[in-house]
Design a protein around this motif. Structure first.
Motif, PDB file in Angstrom:
ATOM      1  N   GLN A 171       0.842  -1.197   0.000  1.00 39.52           N
ATOM      2  CA  GLN A 171       0.000   0.000   0.000  1.00 39.52           C
ATOM      3  C   GLN A 171       0.880   1.250   0.000  1.00 39.52           C
ATOM      4  OE1 GLN A 171      -3.117   0.034   2.912  1.00 39.52           O
ATOM      5  NE2 GLN A 171      -3.796   2.072   2.352  1.00 39.52           N
ATOM      6  N   VAL A 172       0.461   2.248  -0.770  1.00 39.19           N
ATOM      7  CA  VAL A 172       1.156   3.524  -0.848  1.00 39.19           C
ATOM      8  C   VAL A 172       0.609   4.429   0.259  1.00 39.19           C
ATOM      9  CG1 VAL A 172       1.528   5.563  -2.307  1.00 39.19           C
ATOM     10  CG2 VAL A 172       1.469   3.280  -3.341  1.00 39.19           C
ATOM     11  N   PHE A 173       1.483   5.161   0.930  1.00 43.32           N
ATOM     12  CA  PHE A 173       1.041   6.113   1.939  1.00 43.32           C
ATOM     13  C   PHE A 173       0.210   7.213   1.290  1.00 43.32           C
ATOM     14  CE2 PHE A 173       4.640   4.713   4.684  1.00 43.32           C
ATOM     15  CZ  PHE A 173       3.930   4.532   5.851  1.00 43.32           C
ATOM     16  N   GLU A 174      -0.841   7.616   1.959  1.00 37.44           N
ATOM     17  CA  GLU A 174      -1.643   8.768   1.559  1.00 37.44           C
ATOM     18  C   GLU A 174      -1.351   9.887   2.549  1.00 37.44           C
ATOM     19  OE1 GLU A 174      -3.122   8.665  -1.232  1.00 37.44           O
ATOM     20  OE2 GLU A 174      -3.335   6.518  -1.591  1.00 37.44           O
ATOM     21  N   ALA A 175      -1.674  11.132   2.191  1.00 36.75           N
ATOM     22  CA  ALA A 175      -1.371  12.292   3.020  1.00 36.75           C
ATOM     23  C   ALA A 175      -1.890  12.124   4.448  1.00 36.75           C
ATOM     24  CB  ALA A 175      -1.938  13.558   2.388  1.00 36.75           C
ATOM     25  N   GLU A 176      -3.110  11.608   4.585  1.00 35.90           N
ATOM     26  CA  GLU A 176      -3.706  11.487   5.921  1.00 35.90           C
ATOM     27  C   GLU A 176      -2.992  10.476   6.811  1.00 35.90           C
ATOM     28  OE1 GLU A 176      -6.175   9.235   2.874  1.00 35.90           O
ATOM     29  OE2 GLU A 176      -5.466  11.284   3.052  1.00 35.90           O
ATOM     30  N   ASP A 177      -2.177   9.596   6.226  1.00 33.13           N
ATOM     31  CA  ASP A 177      -1.446   8.608   7.011  1.00 33.13           C
ATOM     32  C   ASP A 177      -0.341   9.235   7.860  1.00 33.13           C
ATOM     33  OD1 ASP A 177      -2.956   6.501   5.907  1.00 33.13           O
ATOM     34  OD2 ASP A 177      -1.577   6.317   4.214  1.00 33.13           O
ATOM     35  N   PHE A 178       0.096  10.450   7.516  1.00 35.57           N
ATOM     36  CA  PHE A 178       1.238  11.065   8.184  1.00 35.57           C
ATOM     37  C   PHE A 178       0.871  11.882   9.413  1.00 35.57           C
ATOM     38  CE2 PHE A 178       2.827  10.220   3.918  1.00 35.57           C
ATOM     39  CZ  PHE A 178       3.993   9.548   4.223  1.00 35.57           C
ATOM     40  N   GLY A 179      -0.412  12.109   9.642  1.00 31.46           N
ATOM     41  CA  GLY A 179      -0.837  12.806  10.851  1.00 31.46           C
ATOM     42  C   GLY A 179      -0.442  14.271  10.881  1.00 31.46           C
ATOM     43  N   ALA A 180      -0.324  14.812  12.099  1.00 33.90           N
ATOM     44  CA  ALA A 180      -0.088  16.239  12.303  1.00 33.90           C
ATOM     45  C   ALA A 180       1.262  16.704  11.769  1.00 33.90           C
ATOM     46  CB  ALA A 180      -0.188  16.570  13.792  1.00 33.90           C
ATOM     47  N   GLU A 181       2.233  15.789  11.640  1.00 29.60           N
ATOM     48  CA  GLU A 181       3.551  16.162  11.131  1.00 29.60           C
ATOM     49  C   GLU A 181       3.480  16.657   9.689  1.00 29.60           C
ATOM     50  OE1 GLU A 181       2.879  13.409  12.788  1.00 29.60           O
ATOM     51  OE2 GLU A 181       4.151  13.524  14.553  1.00 29.60           O
ATOM     52  N   PHE A 182       2.445  16.232   8.962  1.00 26.78           N
ATOM     53  CA  PHE A 182       2.261  16.664   7.572  1.00 26.78           C
ATOM     54  C   PHE A 182       1.441  17.949   7.614  1.00 26.78           C
ATOM     55  CE2 PHE A 182       0.715  15.700   3.090  1.00 26.78           C
ATOM     56  CZ  PHE A 182       1.946  15.960   2.518  1.00 26.78           C
ATOM     57  N   THR A 183       2.113  19.051   7.864  1.00 31.50           N
ATOM     58  CA  THR A 183       1.489  20.350   8.094  1.00 31.50           C
ATOM     59  C   THR A 183       0.789  20.868   6.834  1.00 31.50           C
ATOM     60  OG1 THR A 183       3.457  21.570   7.422  1.00 31.50           O
ATOM     61  CG2 THR A 183       3.284  20.931   9.770  1.00 31.50           C
ATOM     62  N   PRO A 184      -0.086  21.855   6.967  1.00 29.34           N
ATOM     63  CA  PRO A 184      -0.706  22.458   5.782  1.00 29.34           C
ATOM     64  C   PRO A 184       0.327  22.974   4.778  1.00 29.34           C
ATOM     65  CG  PRO A 184      -1.883  23.135   7.745  1.00 29.34           C
ATOM     66  CD  PRO A 184      -0.659  22.384   8.206  1.00 29.34           C
ATOM     67  N   GLU A 185       1.442  23.505   5.269  1.00 28.79           N
ATOM     68  CA  GLU A 185       2.491  23.984   4.368  1.00 28.79           C
ATOM     69  C   GLU A 185       3.125  22.828   3.594  1.00 28.79           C
ATOM     70  OE1 GLU A 185       1.669  26.725   7.579  1.00 28.79           O
ATOM     71  OE2 GLU A 185       2.434  24.675   7.732  1.00 28.79           O
ATOM     72  N   LEU A 186       3.349  21.721   4.273  1.00 27.81           N
ATOM     73  CA  LEU A 186       3.909  20.549   3.596  1.00 27.81           C
ATOM     74  C   LEU A 186       2.912  19.960   2.596  1.00 27.81           C
ATOM     75  CD1 LEU A 186       5.772  18.835   6.558  1.00 27.81           C
ATOM     76  CD2 LEU A 186       6.797  19.984   4.589  1.00 27.81           C
ATOM     77  N   ARG A 187       1.634  19.963   2.946  1.00 32.89           N
ATOM     78  CA  ARG A 187       0.600  19.489   2.019  1.00 32.89           C
ATOM     79  C   ARG A 187       0.573  20.353   0.751  1.00 32.89           C
ATOM     80  NH1 ARG A 187      -3.629  16.060   4.262  1.00 32.89           N
ATOM     81  NH2 ARG A 187      -3.161  15.669   6.448  1.00 32.89           N
ATOM     82  N   GLU A 188       0.663  21.669   0.940  1.00 34.91           N
ATOM     83  CA  GLU A 188       0.655  22.594  -0.192  1.00 34.91           C
ATOM     84  C   GLU A 188       1.884  22.349  -1.080  1.00 34.91           C
ATOM     85  OE1 GLU A 188       1.392  27.282  -0.650  1.00 34.91           O
ATOM     86  OE2 GLU A 188      -0.307  26.769   0.670  1.00 34.91           O
ATOM     87  N   GLN A 189       3.023  22.159  -0.454  1.00 37.42           N
ATOM     88  CA  GLN A 189       4.238  21.874  -1.210  1.00 37.42           C
ATOM     89  C   GLN A 189       4.076  20.570  -2.002  1.00 37.42           C
ATOM     90  OE1 GLN A 189       7.673  20.567   1.040  1.00 37.42           O
ATOM     91  NE2 GLN A 189       9.043  21.703  -0.336  1.00 37.42           N
TER      92      GLN A 189
END
Length: 141
Positions: free
Chosen positions: A112-130
């Motif tokens: 299975q490939v990781f999805e954005a939601e799998d990373f929790g709070a460490e995946f900040t809005p800025e990192l999501r945008e990037q």
């Protein structure tokens, strides 16, 4: 859910033995089924490890190791990237696959490939945008 379907290498694939016309036809038909079902994102075969390299990281040091690599069972000969509803669905599709190494035992791994939601709070809005910018740029190319 996205899954990477990994075709393990064999001594023949590592020796650069090309698939037969019969296998290429069977795989082409299988890939067409995957595409028609709407689950195929990408797929390809890989050149033997003799044409590859590895980069080993040790602290700040980088060491390049040219192929070939010894452990065939640890090597990859090809892959699919699929969008399916579950691991069980991926398993059912893999069970329908032609034997990728006819006349021998072959193995296909499902990851299975990781999805954005799998990373929790460490995946900040800025990192999501990037991440979204990077993916959009990659699609343009």
């Amino acid at each position: 859910m996205r899954f990477m379907i990994i075709v393990k290498a064999s001594p023949d694939s590592e020796a650069g033995v090309m698939p037969s016309e019969e296998l290429m036809t069977a795989m082409g038909n299988y890939n067409e089924e995957l595409a028609k079902a709407g689950i195929l994102i990408d797929c390809d075969g890989l050149q033997p490890s003799s044409k590859g390299a590895r980069v080993r990281f040790s602290g700040d040091k980088r060491t390049v190791i040219d192929g070939p690599f010894a452990e065939t069972k640890e090597l990859i000969a090809g892959y699919w990237l699929w969008q399916v509803k579950s691991k069980e669905e991926a398993i059912e599709w893999v069970k329908r696959c032609p034997n990728p190494m006819p006349g021998t035992e072959a193995e296909i791994e499902i990851r299975q490939v990781f999805e954005a939601e799998d990373f929790g709070a460490e995946f900040t809005p800025e990192l999501r945008e990037q991440e979204e910018r990077v993916r959009a740029q990659a699609k343009k190319q």
